[in-house]
Design a protein around this motif. Structure first.
Motif, PDB file in Angstrom:
ATOM      1  N   HIS A 298      44.322  69.432 -21.301  1.00  0.00           N
ATOM      2  CA  HIS A 298      45.267  69.786 -22.360  1.00  0.00           C
ATOM      3  C   HIS A 298      46.621  70.011 -21.702  1.00  0.00           C
ATOM      4  O   HIS A 298      46.741  69.889 -20.475  1.00  0.00           O
ATOM      5  CB  HIS A 298      44.801  71.021 -23.148  1.00  0.00           C
ATOM      6  CG  HIS A 298      44.668  72.256 -22.316  1.00  0.00           C
ATOM      7  ND1 HIS A 298      45.746  72.935 -21.775  1.00  0.00           N
ATOM      8  CD2 HIS A 298      43.562  72.956 -21.916  1.00  0.00           C
ATOM      9  CE1 HIS A 298      45.335  73.979 -21.112  1.00  0.00           C
ATOM     10  NE2 HIS A 298      44.016  74.015 -21.158  1.00  0.00           N
ATOM     11  N   ASP A 299      47.642  70.318 -22.495  1.00  0.00           N
ATOM     12  CA  ASP A 299      48.982  70.491 -21.917  1.00  0.00           C
ATOM     13  C   ASP A 299      49.562  71.881 -22.178  1.00  0.00           C
ATOM     14  O   ASP A 299      50.781  72.066 -22.218  1.00  0.00           O
ATOM     15  CB  ASP A 299      49.942  69.414 -22.429  1.00  0.00           C
ATOM     16  CG  ASP A 299      50.147  69.472 -23.936  1.00  0.00           C
ATOM     17  OD1 ASP A 299      49.480  70.301 -24.605  1.00  0.00           O
ATOM     18  OD2 ASP A 299      50.970  68.679 -24.449  1.00  0.00           O
ATOM     19  N   VAL A 300      48.683  72.863 -22.344  1.00  0.00           N
ATOM     20  CA  VAL A 300      49.134  74.240 -22.569  1.00  0.00           C
ATOM     21  C   VAL A 300      49.418  74.898 -21.216  1.00  0.00           C
ATOM     22  O   VAL A 300      48.500  75.299 -20.506  1.00  0.00           O
ATOM     23  CB  VAL A 300      48.090  75.058 -23.347  1.00  0.00           C
ATOM     24  CG1 VAL A 300      48.605  76.494 -23.568  1.00  0.00           C
ATOM     25  CG2 VAL A 300      47.762  74.403 -24.670  1.00  0.00           C
ATOM     26  N   THR A 301      50.686  74.975 -20.885  1.00  0.00           N
ATOM     27  CA  THR A 301      51.091  75.576 -19.615  1.00  0.00           C
ATOM     28  C   THR A 301      51.373  77.064 -19.796  1.00  0.00           C
ATOM     29  O   THR A 301      51.496  77.574 -20.911  1.00  0.00           O
ATOM     30  CB  THR A 301      52.355  74.910 -19.072  1.00  0.00           C
ATOM     31  OG1 THR A 301      53.426  75.139 -20.005  1.00  0.00           O
ATOM     32  CG2 THR A 301      52.154  73.408 -18.863  1.00  0.00           C
ATOM     33  N   VAL A 302      51.508  77.747 -18.663  1.00  0.00           N
ATOM     34  CA  VAL A 302      51.919  79.152 -18.680  1.00  0.00           C
ATOM     35  C   VAL A 302      53.275  79.286 -19.370  1.00  0.00           C
ATOM     36  O   VAL A 302      53.505  80.190 -20.171  1.00  0.00           O
ATOM     37  CB  VAL A 302      51.979  79.706 -17.243  1.00  0.00           C
ATOM     38  CG1 VAL A 302      52.679  81.057 -17.199  1.00  0.00           C
ATOM     39  CG2 VAL A 302      50.575  79.811 -16.650  1.00  0.00           C
ATOM     40  N   GLU A 303      54.166  78.363 -19.073  1.00  0.00           N
ATOM     41  CA  GLU A 303      55.510  78.398 -19.660  1.00  0.00           C
ATOM     42  C   GLU A 303      55.458  78.200 -21.174  1.00  0.00           C
ATOM     43  O   GLU A 303      56.176  78.878 -21.924  1.00  0.00           O
ATOM     44  CB  GLU A 303      56.376  77.312 -19.005  1.00  0.00           C
ATOM     45  CG  GLU A 303      57.853  77.380 -19.358  1.00  0.00           C
ATOM     46  CD  GLU A 303      58.229  76.383 -20.441  1.00  0.00           C
ATOM     47  OE1 GLU A 303      59.368  76.468 -20.946  1.00  0.00           O
ATOM     48  OE2 GLU A 303      57.380  75.534 -20.775  1.00  0.00           O
ATOM     49  N   LEU A 304      54.611  77.294 -21.657  1.00  0.00           N
ATOM     50  CA  LEU A 304      54.504  77.071 -23.098  1.00  0.00           C
ATOM     51  C   LEU A 304      53.947  78.316 -23.788  1.00  0.00           C
ATOM     52  O   LEU A 304      54.449  78.728 -24.842  1.00  0.00           O
ATOM     53  CB  LEU A 304      53.613  75.863 -23.381  1.00  0.00           C
ATOM     54  CG  LEU A 304      53.551  75.420 -24.851  1.00  0.00           C
ATOM     55  CD1 LEU A 304      53.439  73.912 -24.962  1.00  0.00           C
ATOM     56  CD2 LEU A 304      52.383  76.082 -25.599  1.00  0.00           C
ATOM     57  N   MET A 305      52.921  78.924 -23.208  1.00  0.00           N
ATOM     58  CA  MET A 305      52.371  80.142 -23.802  1.00  0.00           C
ATOM     59  C   MET A 305      53.413  81.258 -23.812  1.00  0.00           C
ATOM     60  O   MET A 305      53.520  82.013 -24.787  1.00  0.00           O
ATOM     61  CB  MET A 305      51.108  80.605 -23.060  1.00  0.00           C
ATOM     62  CG  MET A 305      50.475  81.839 -23.710  1.00  0.00           C
ATOM     63  SD  MET A 305      49.013  82.475 -22.854  1.00  0.00           S
ATOM     64  CE  MET A 305      47.783  81.286 -23.374  1.00  0.00           C
ATOM     65  N   PHE A 306      54.198  81.351 -22.750  1.00  0.00           N
ATOM     66  CA  PHE A 306      55.250  82.363 -22.676  1.00  0.00           C
ATOM     67  C   PHE A 306      56.250  82.191 -23.816  1.00  0.00           C
ATOM     68  O   PHE A 306      56.603  83.156 -24.506  1.00  0.00           O
ATOM     69  CB  PHE A 306      55.954  82.256 -21.322  1.00  0.00           C
ATOM     70  CG  PHE A 306      56.996  83.318 -21.081  1.00  0.00           C
ATOM     71  CD1 PHE A 306      56.637  84.649 -20.961  1.00  0.00           C
ATOM     72  CD2 PHE A 306      58.329  82.982 -20.958  1.00  0.00           C
ATOM     73  CE1 PHE A 306      57.594  85.636 -20.718  1.00  0.00           C
ATOM     74  CE2 PHE A 306      59.294  83.952 -20.716  1.00  0.00           C
ATOM     75  CZ  PHE A 306      58.919  85.285 -20.601  1.00  0.00           C
ATOM     76  N   ARG A 307      56.684  80.959 -24.033  1.00  0.00           N
ATOM     77  CA  ARG A 307      57.640  80.715 -25.126  1.00  0.00           C
ATOM     78  C   ARG A 307      57.009  81.004 -26.486  1.00  0.00           C
ATOM     79  O   ARG A 307      57.663  81.544 -27.373  1.00  0.00           O
ATOM     80  CB  ARG A 307      58.148  79.271 -25.062  1.00  0.00           C
ATOM     81  CG  ARG A 307      59.093  79.017 -23.895  1.00  0.00           C
ATOM     82  CD  ARG A 307      59.765  77.661 -23.997  1.00  0.00           C
ATOM     83  NE  ARG A 307      58.875  76.556 -23.740  1.00  0.00           N
ATOM     84  CZ  ARG A 307      58.633  75.558 -24.580  1.00  0.00           C
ATOM     85  NH1 ARG A 307      59.229  75.528 -25.764  1.00  0.00           N
ATOM     86  NH2 ARG A 307      57.821  74.573 -24.256  1.00  0.00           N
ATOM     87  N   ALA A 308      55.740  80.645 -26.645  1.00  0.00           N
ATOM     88  CA  ALA A 308      55.051  80.885 -27.917  1.00  0.00           C
ATOM     89  C   ALA A 308      54.952  82.378 -28.223  1.00  0.00           C
ATOM     90  O   ALA A 308      55.067  82.795 -29.381  1.00  0.00           O
ATOM     91  CB  ALA A 308      53.659  80.267 -27.885  1.00  0.00           C
TER      92      ALA A 308
END
Length: 222
Positions: free
Chosen positions: A176-186
């Motif tokens: 998948h493409d769920v990165t730490v950075e993406l979760m942080f922004r979410a």
């Protein structure tokens, strides 16, 4: 070669007036090690994953999905230049200061072999008032959030030991493409990204999954 540059713990809490719990253990200091790394077992699994490391606020830190906090020396160096201050290893409250590996773009659920322990990336660190007050930086929460260099929390999948100088290797990357950075922004500035976090499955902390479902219910009702 990615390595553990520094292993950092707090052996006691410090009373402060700026922390919600009245004490903090953010002041992690480098130790020689090796130290045991295991799933938290204190108070129903709410403790640190690093032997000898204490937790100040049990409601916000530690536990299965925040057993170990890692931060890259490269990111500390970036902040050091940005802020014009010296930042030692452990200054951001991280248990593990690394060199040569990217935390920000790591995938949630990615498996890292660190020393003899196996860790799973579980998400980003969210800044708080304690973090800001400890560093003495005005507007720190907003600034840290805007920069998107949060460091990564880890679950302990296999207990083991690690020490400064131990190698770090990524042994499995999820599809998948769920990165730490993406979760942080979410979780901070882009709530519309929250549904994407479910792609990371069981690697996502339960409270985050609950937040996603709650948001979906609110949107359906509105």
């Amino acid at each position: 070669m990615p390595v553990v540059l520094s292993l950092n713990i707090a052996s006691k809490t410090i009373p402060v007036d700026y922390a919600r719990a009245g004490v903090t253990a953010i002041d992690k200091r480098p130790v020689d090690g090796p130290l045991d790394v295991r799933p938290p077992v204190e108070k129903g699994g709410a403790g640190s994953g690093i032997a000898g490391d204490v937790i100040g606020d049990w409601t916000a830190h530690g536990g299965e999905y925040q057993a170990v906090y890692g931060y890259a020396r490269e990111d500390l160096d970036w902040w050091q230049a940005e802020l014009g201050v010296d930042l030692r290893n452990g200054q951001f409250g991280e248990n593990v200061t690394t060199q040569g590996i990217d935390h920000t773009n790591a995938l949630v659920g990615e498996l890292w072999r660190v020393g003899t322990a196996l860790l799973e990336v579980s998400g980003p660190r969210i800044p708080c008032r304690t973090f800001a007050s400890f560093l003495g930086q005005r507007g720190w929460v907003k600034r840290f959030t805007q920069v998107n260099r949060p460091g990564a929390y880890f679950r302990v999948i296999e207990a083991g030991q690690f020490a400064p100088g131990d190698e770090i290797s990524v042994v499995q990357r999820p599809d998948h493409d769920v990165t730490v950075e993406l979760m942080f922004r979410a979780l901070t500035t882009e709530a519309e990204l929250l549904p994407r976090l479910l792609e990371a499955g069981d690697s996502v902390p339960p409270q985050v999954i609950e937040l996603v479902h709650k948001r979906n219910v609110v949107e359906l009702d509105s």
